[in-house]
Motif scaffolding. Structure first.
Motif, short mmCIF file in Angstrom:
data_model
loop_
_atom_site.label_atom_id
_atom_site.label_comp_id
_atom_site.label_asym_id
_atom_site.label_seq_id
_atom_site.Cartn_x
_atom_site.Cartn_y
_atom_site.Cartn_z
N ALA A 108 0.83 -1.21 0.00
CA ALA A 108 0.00 0.00 0.00
C ALA A 108 0.87 1.26 0.00
CB ALA A 108 -0.93 0.00 1.21
N MET A 109 1.95 1.24 0.75
CA MET A 109 2.88 2.37 0.79
C MET A 109 3.52 2.59 -0.58
SD MET A 109 6.47 2.65 2.84
CE MET A 109 7.13 1.35 1.83
N MET A 110 3.93 1.50 -1.22
CA MET A 110 4.56 1.60 -2.54
C MET A 110 3.56 2.09 -3.59
SD MET A 110 6.88 -1.85 -2.48
CE MET A 110 7.83 -1.51 -3.95
N GLU A 111 2.32 1.63 -3.50
CA GLU A 111 1.29 2.06 -4.43
C GLU A 111 1.01 3.55 -4.26
OE1 GLU A 111 -2.68 0.00 -6.07
OE2 GLU A 111 -2.71 0.43 -3.93
N GLU A 112 0.97 4.03 -3.03
CA GLU A 112 0.75 5.46 -2.78
C GLU A 112 1.91 6.29 -3.34
OE1 GLU A 112 -1.01 8.88 -1.87
OE2 GLU A 112 -1.94 6.91 -1.70
N ALA A 113 3.13 5.77 -3.22
CA ALA A 113 4.29 6.48 -3.78
C ALA A 113 4.18 6.58 -5.30
CB ALA A 113 5.57 5.78 -3.37
N LEU A 114 3.70 5.53 -5.94
CA LEU A 114 3.51 5.57 -7.40
C LEU A 114 2.45 6.59 -7.80
CD1 LEU A 114 3.68 1.86 -8.57
CD2 LEU A 114 5.17 3.72 -9.24
N VAL A 115 1.37 6.65 -7.02
CA VAL A 115 0.30 7.61 -7.31
C VAL A 115 0.84 9.04 -7.17
CG1 VAL A 115 -1.90 8.51 -6.46
CG2 VAL A 115 -1.58 6.05 -6.72
N ARG A 116 1.61 9.28 -6.12
CA ARG A 116 2.21 10.62 -5.94
C ARG A 116 3.16 10.94 -7.09
NH1 ARG A 116 2.82 9.14 -0.47
NH2 ARG A 116 5.00 8.68 -0.86
N ARG A 117 3.93 9.96 -7.54
CA ARG A 117 4.87 10.18 -8.64
C ARG A 117 4.12 10.51 -9.93
NH1 ARG A 117 7.84 6.36 -12.26
NH2 ARG A 117 9.61 7.54 -12.99
N ARG A 118 3.04 9.76 -10.21
CA ARG A 118 2.22 10.06 -11.40
C ARG A 118 1.66 11.47 -11.34
NH1 ARG A 118 -1.54 4.85 -11.32
NH2 ARG A 118 -0.04 3.31 -11.97
N ARG A 119 1.14 11.85 -10.17
CA ARG A 119 0.56 13.18 -10.01
C ARG A 119 1.61 14.26 -10.23
NH1 ARG A 119 -1.47 12.98 -4.73
NH2 ARG A 119 -2.91 11.42 -5.50
N LYS A 120 2.80 14.02 -9.69
CA LYS A 120 3.88 15.00 -9.83
C LYS A 120 4.30 15.14 -11.29
CE LYS A 120 8.08 16.11 -7.33
NZ LYS A 120 9.07 15.60 -6.38
N LEU A 121 4.38 14.02 -12.01
CA LEU A 121 4.73 14.07 -13.43
C LEU A 121 3.65 14.76 -14.25
CD1 LEU A 121 6.24 10.53 -14.05
CD2 LEU A 121 7.45 12.71 -14.05
N LYS A 122 2.40 14.56 -13.88
CA LYS A 122 1.29 15.18 -14.60
C LYS A 122 1.27 16.69 -14.40
CE LYS A 122 -2.47 12.75 -14.85
NZ LYS A 122 -3.76 12.13 -14.50
N GLU A 123 1.64 17.14 -13.21
CA GLU A 123 1.61 18.57 -12.90
C GLU A 123 2.79 19.32 -13.50
OE1 GLU A 123 1.44 18.67 -8.66
OE2 GLU A 123 -0.67 18.08 -8.60
N ARG A 124 3.84 18.61 -13.85
CA ARG A 124 5.03 19.25 -14.41
C ARG A 124 4.70 19.81 -15.79
NH1 ARG A 124 9.82 15.33 -15.41
NH2 ARG A 124 8.45 14.80 -17.13
N PRO A 125 5.09 21.05 -16.06
CA PRO A 125 4.78 21.62 -17.37
C PRO A 125 5.52 20.87 -18.49
CG PRO A 125 6.22 23.08 -16.13
CD PRO A 125 5.83 21.97 -15.21
#
Length: 182
Positions: A108-125
């Protein structure tokens, strides 16, 4: 949800881990017995977590970790004697004998880290290509020459037109250039 690939040398072990994970709300994408199968599935996915044992028929976990695409993390299920070798990034270890809550909490911790990483990549211009940059510069030059604007004013004009029309700045610059050529 993260893409989870389960790989153990014995198909029965892999299926048991898959069943445990699915009963606890995880989406298991594939169950494998060799590293080659994992790499085949991983190539078709953007990111995910590989839950694996120490050794497979065709390779060890370290080789598999090296061959995995960048977006993948690995959860190694092995006895603590192998933990000294686990120094790579994106590699997390869970001890054998396996305790259910350790596996579930860690995953669950690793999955949450992946979700945060996806969100961060999506927000990057997004980066503009060289052609887009050139089109914007040419549009600015045309506006500065024909309408007596400064570079800042021309840039703001292109930005405003872009926002008003719902297109990106490069498309707006192309429209300005096509209109001004007439």
């Amino acid at each position: 949800m993260a893409n989870i690939i389960v790989v153990f040398p014995k198909a029965e072990d892999a299926k048991n881990v898959r069943n445990i994970l699915t009963r606890n709300g995880f989406n298991v994408t594939a169950v494998c017995t060799t590293g080659a199968q994992v790499l085949n599935y991983a190539d078709s996915l953007d990111d995910g977590v590989v839950v694996c044992g120490y050794r497979f028929a065709d390779m060890r976990y370290a080789e598999l970790h090296d061959y995995l695409p960048d977006g993948f993390q690995m959860l190694l299920v092995a006895s603590q004697q192998y933990w000294g070798e686990c120094t790579a990034d994106n590699l997390v270890c869970v001890s054998m004998p396996l305790r259910l809550h350790d596996l579930i909490d860690t995953l669950a911790m690793m999955e949450e880290a992946l979700v945060r990483r996806r969100r961060k990549l999506k927000e990057r211009p997004r980066q503009r290509s060289a052609e887009d940059k050139e089109a914007i510069l040419k549009a600015k030059e045309v506006l500065m020459e024909r309408n007596n604007m400064t570079e800042t004013e021309a840039h703001r004009y292109i930005q405003k037109c872009s926002m008003d029309s719902g297109t990106n700045m490069a498309e707006t610059a192309q429209m300005i250039l096509s209109i001004m050529k007439q």
